[in-house]
Design an enzyme around this catalytic site. Structure first.
Site, mmCIF file in Angstrom:
data_model
loop_
_atom_site.group_PDB
_atom_site.id
_atom_site.type_symbol
_atom_site.label_atom_id
_atom_site.label_comp_id
_atom_site.label_asym_id
_atom_site.label_seq_id
_atom_site.Cartn_x
_atom_site.Cartn_y
_atom_site.Cartn_z
ATOM 1 N N GLY A 57 -2.554 -11.564 14.771
ATOM 2 C CA GLY A 57 -3.082 -12.924 14.650
ATOM 3 C C GLY A 57 -2.822 -13.671 15.939
ATOM 4 O O GLY A 57 -3.691 -13.771 16.801
ATOM 5 N N GLU A 104 -6.577 -21.265 14.347
ATOM 6 C CA GLU A 104 -6.963 -21.557 15.749
ATOM 7 C C GLU A 104 -5.748 -21.563 16.687
ATOM 8 O O GLU A 104 -5.722 -22.300 17.672
ATOM 9 C CB GLU A 104 -7.704 -22.892 15.839
ATOM 10 C CG GLU A 104 -9.051 -22.893 15.160
ATOM 11 C CD GLU A 104 -10.050 -21.997 15.876
ATOM 12 O OE1 GLU A 104 -10.537 -21.062 15.215
ATOM 13 O OE2 GLU A 104 -10.306 -22.205 17.063
ATOM 14 N N GLN A 144 3.269 -23.094 17.196
ATOM 15 C CA GLN A 144 4.173 -22.453 18.163
ATOM 16 C C GLN A 144 3.351 -21.904 19.342
ATOM 17 O O GLN A 144 3.754 -22.054 20.502
ATOM 18 C CB GLN A 144 4.959 -21.301 17.490
ATOM 19 C CG GLN A 144 6.014 -21.752 16.494
ATOM 20 C CD GLN A 144 5.405 -22.289 15.200
ATOM 21 O OE1 GLN A 144 4.414 -21.771 14.703
ATOM 22 N NE2 GLN A 144 5.993 -23.339 14.644
ATOM 23 N N GLN A 148 9.918 -52.462 3.867
ATOM 24 C CA GLN A 148 9.746 -51.957 5.231
ATOM 25 C C GLN A 148 9.727 -50.418 5.282
ATOM 26 O O GLN A 148 8.994 -49.821 6.074
ATOM 27 C CB GLN A 148 10.894 -52.485 6.097
ATOM 28 C CG GLN A 148 10.570 -52.483 7.560
ATOM 29 C CD GLN A 148 11.703 -53.064 8.365
ATOM 30 O OE1 GLN A 148 12.813 -52.519 8.361
ATOM 31 N NE2 GLN A 148 11.456 -54.160 9.041
ATOM 32 N N GLY A 201 5.948 -40.230 -7.695
ATOM 33 C CA GLY A 201 5.656 -39.135 -8.634
ATOM 34 C C GLY A 201 4.168 -38.860 -8.749
ATOM 35 O O GLY A 201 3.746 -37.703 -8.871
HETATM 36 C C1 LIG Z 1 -7.211 -20.262 5.905
HETATM 37 C C2 LIG Z 1 -7.284 -19.470 7.172
HETATM 38 C C3 LIG Z 1 -8.501 -19.356 7.839
HETATM 39 C C4 LIG Z 1 -8.600 -18.590 8.991
HETATM 40 N N1 LIG Z 1 -9.839 -18.395 9.564
HETATM 41 C C5 LIG Z 1 -9.955 -17.498 10.588
HETATM 42 C C6 LIG Z 1 -11.262 -17.120 11.087
HETATM 43 O O1 LIG Z 1 -12.298 -17.633 10.643
HETATM 44 N N2 LIG Z 1 -11.318 -16.171 12.060
HETATM 45 C C7 LIG Z 1 -10.196 -15.567 12.587
HETATM 46 O O2 LIG Z 1 -10.327 -14.704 13.443
HETATM 47 N N3 LIG Z 1 -8.961 -15.905 12.123
HETATM 48 C C8 LIG Z 1 -8.809 -16.842 11.147
HETATM 49 N N4 LIG Z 1 -7.558 -17.163 10.650
HETATM 50 C C9 LIG Z 1 -6.385 -16.499 11.207
HETATM 51 C C10 LIG Z 1 -5.453 -17.414 11.979
HETATM 52 O O3 LIG Z 1 -6.012 -17.782 13.210
HETATM 53 C C11 LIG Z 1 -4.107 -16.702 12.096
HETATM 54 O O4 LIG Z 1 -3.523 -16.670 10.803
HETATM 55 C C12 LIG Z 1 -3.181 -17.360 13.080
HETATM 56 O O5 LIG Z 1 -3.650 -17.219 14.393
HETATM 57 C C13 LIG Z 1 -1.747 -16.801 13.005
HETATM 58 O O6 LIG Z 1 -1.729 -15.411 13.028
HETATM 59 P P1 LIG Z 1 -0.888 -14.583 11.926
HETATM 60 O O7 LIG Z 1 -1.250 -15.127 10.594
HETATM 61 O O8 LIG Z 1 -1.091 -13.150 12.175
HETATM 62 O O9 LIG Z 1 0.614 -14.982 12.205
HETATM 63 P P2 LIG Z 1 1.612 -14.257 13.229
HETATM 64 O O10 LIG Z 1 0.929 -14.098 14.535
HETATM 65 O O11 LIG Z 1 2.183 -13.065 12.585
HETATM 66 O O12 LIG Z 1 2.736 -15.366 13.366
HETATM 67 C C14 LIG Z 1 3.740 -15.559 12.371
HETATM 68 C C15 LIG Z 1 4.693 -16.644 12.859
HETATM 69 O O13 LIG Z 1 5.303 -16.227 14.108
HETATM 70 C C16 LIG Z 1 5.050 -17.191 15.099
HETATM 71 N N5 LIG Z 1 4.864 -16.515 16.384
HETATM 72 C C17 LIG Z 1 4.139 -15.399 16.649
HETATM 73 N N6 LIG Z 1 4.174 -15.098 17.959
HETATM 74 C C18 LIG Z 1 4.936 -16.057 18.540
HETATM 75 C C19 LIG Z 1 5.345 -16.313 19.895
HETATM 76 N N7 LIG Z 1 4.969 -15.533 20.905
HETATM 77 N N8 LIG Z 1 6.126 -17.393 20.121
HETATM 78 C C20 LIG Z 1 6.498 -18.206 19.094
HETATM 79 N N9 LIG Z 1 6.159 -18.017 17.813
HETATM 80 C C21 LIG Z 1 5.374 -16.966 17.540
HETATM 81 C C22 LIG Z 1 3.800 -17.914 14.672
HETATM 82 O O14 LIG Z 1 3.697 -19.218 15.242
HETATM 83 C C23 LIG Z 1 3.975 -17.965 13.160
HETATM 84 O O15 LIG Z 1 4.822 -19.040 12.831
HETATM 85 C C24 LIG Z 1 -7.443 -17.969 9.526
HETATM 86 C C25 LIG Z 1 -6.211 -18.121 8.876
HETATM 87 C C26 LIG Z 1 -6.118 -18.830 7.708
HETATM 88 C C27 LIG Z 1 -4.793 -18.924 7.009
#
Ligand SMILES: Cc1cc2nc3c(=O)[nH]c(=O)nc-3n(C[C@H](O)[C@H](O)[C@H](O)COP(=O)(O)OP(=O)(O)OC[C@H]3O[C@@H](n4cnc5c(N)ncnc54)[C@H](O)[C@@H]3O)c2cc1C
Length: 380
Positions: free
Chosen positions: A132, A364, A368, A280, A341
């Site tokens: 991802g 997108e 992080q 406030q 609530g």
């Molecule tokens: C509802 C939804 C719609 C989506 N739609 C699309 C779409 O249309 N097309 C598409 O291609 N993708 C899509 N995505 C995918 C989305 O872009 C990815 O889920 C996202 O980029 C994160 O990748 P991952 O889930 O593999 O998390 P990971 O990459 O496994 O990351 C897991 C955690 O580790 C952290 N992490 C990873 N690497 C690092 C680093 N180097 N430094 C610091 N922190 C790090 C991340 O910030 C995150 O907190 C979608 C996701 C969702 C949930």
């Protein structure tokens, strides 16, 4: 020169999108959040009004809006329902690789004929089960055989995948090279070996169906390679420059909606003999929402303006996306707090807003990863 006024065209666009969000999206938002149906009726009306496929150039029948124009529309639509807005805007995301890297035949076939004339839907397939954030770590392969490529692999979390007519898919033409080995292809539903999964049950944005794409020896004609072999990573990065401002704009729209709901409730709800907004502690939550929403919008507009003027916006697009994502998370969480609530009840609108908000810190590029980009740009 700085100018904080919309021009006439931008004002008309904002008003059109705002009216559509008020009349067509907001009243239906709860239905599409709870029923699990895809919001086809809204999409059809939006398409008739010219509120979809916004980035498609005029020569292919689209409105050819710039990124700032898309941001103005996306803030309004997401105010109505961010799930519906995401479903609507996926065609723009999937069109960008073709607009930026495609040839004339691909543009007239897929942008003009398919999207504009036939009202088809598309999906953008980058993420995989094991890649991802690590975009260059994708494992889908595309092997050249004669005049076609054979694609194998799977994608996950692909918005609109369960209903899309065509798929813009990133695959490795050279698996031994990391980002330099990535290429982009256009695939059509119905091609042998291409299938999609059911919508994934998720926390929020229920109206935007998200699912898997499976490719088993899918034969893709070589004319469906977008750009050249190895252009995929560069194209994906150029798409982010244009899509991140829009995602920030949508987050801003949801945050604005949360603030409006919180203001209304803070004036209506009485405790200890006076409206809760007279405390406030409550009023300051609303002040923080207003202040940070305004800042998020300005970051969004600046990042869009830069790319529209042919200037680099990598850092600014990351500022806008990450900041707006944090603003929408905080604003919707505080809106639930203002409602007490009742905020925790699905009977009131802020519960959905908070569920919808979380995704902005993930898709997108996570919050992080935006900070990785910003710090890399600053330290280089
Ligand atoms: C509802 C939804 C719609 C989506 N739609 C699309 C779409 O249309 N097309 C598409 O291609 N993708 C899509 N995505 C995918 C989305 O872009 C990815 O889920 C996202 O980029 C994160 O990748 P991952 O889930 O593999 O998390 P990971 O990459 O496994 O990351 C897991 C955690 O580790 C952290 N992490 C990873 N690497 C690092 C680093 N180097 N430094 C610091 N922190 C790090 C991340 O910030 C995150 O907190 C979608 C996701 C969702 C949930």
């Amino acid at each position: 020169m700085l100018d904080f006024e919309f021009n006439d065209e931008q004002r008309m666009l904002r008003d059109l999108a705002r009216q559509f969000a008020e009349k067509e999206i907001k009243p239906q938002a709860e239905h599409f959040d709870t029923s699990g149906e895809y919001p086809w009726p809204i999409l059809k009306k939006a398409s008739q009004l010219g509120l979809m496929n916004l980035n498609i150039p005029e020569e292919y029948g689209g409105p050819g809006l710039d990124v700032l124009g898309e941001c103005i529309v996306n803030e309004e639509l997401a105010w109505g329902c961010s799930g519906v807005q995401t479903a609507m805007m996926l065609n723009s995301l999937a069109s960008w690789p073709i607009i930026l890297g495609g040839n004339e035949a691909q543009k007239s076939k897929y942008l003009g004929q398919w999207l504009m004339n036939e009202g088809k839907m598309s999906a953008y397939g980058l993420t995989e089960p094991n890649a991802g954030s690590d975009v260059a770590g994708i494992k889908t392969t595309a092997v050249k055989q004669g005049d076609r490529y054979i694609l194998n692999g799977s994608k996950t979390w692909i918005t609109n995948a369960p209903i899309a007519d065509y798929f813009v898919i990133f695959a490795k033409t050279d698996p031994s090279a990391r980002h330099r080995g990535m290429s982009v292809f256009i695939l059509e539903r119905g091609w042998k070996g291409l299938s999609t999964g059911k919508p994934i049950h998720k926390m929020g944005q229920h109206a935007a169906w998200t699912g898997e794409v499976f490719m088993e020896d899918v034969e893709v004609p070589e004319e469906n390679l977008v750009g050249r072999e190895g252009d995929g990573f560069m194209i994906a990065m150029k798409v982010f420059d244009r899509s991140r401002p829009s995602v920030g704009a949508a987050a801003t729209g949801v945050a604005r909606r949360a603030m409006e709901e919180a203001i209304r409730y803070a004036n209506e709800r009485h405790a200890f003999g006076r409206p809760i907004g007279h405390n406030q502690a409550v009023a300051f939550m609303i002040a923080d929402m207003a202040m940070t929403i305004e800042a998020a919008r300005l970051l969004v507009y600046k990042s869009a303006w830069l790319i529209d003027h042919g200037r680099p916006n990598v850092k600014e697009a990351a500022y806008a996306k990450a900041f707006a994502a944090d603003v929408v998370m905080k604003s919707t969480t505080d809106a639930v707090q203002v409602f007490g609530g009742y905020g925790y009840s699905a009977e009131y609108p802020v519960e959905k807003l908070m569920r919808d908000a979380k995704i902005y810190q993930i898709y997108e590029g996570t919050s992080q990863i935006q900070r990785v980009i910003i710090s890399r740009e600053l330290l280089k």
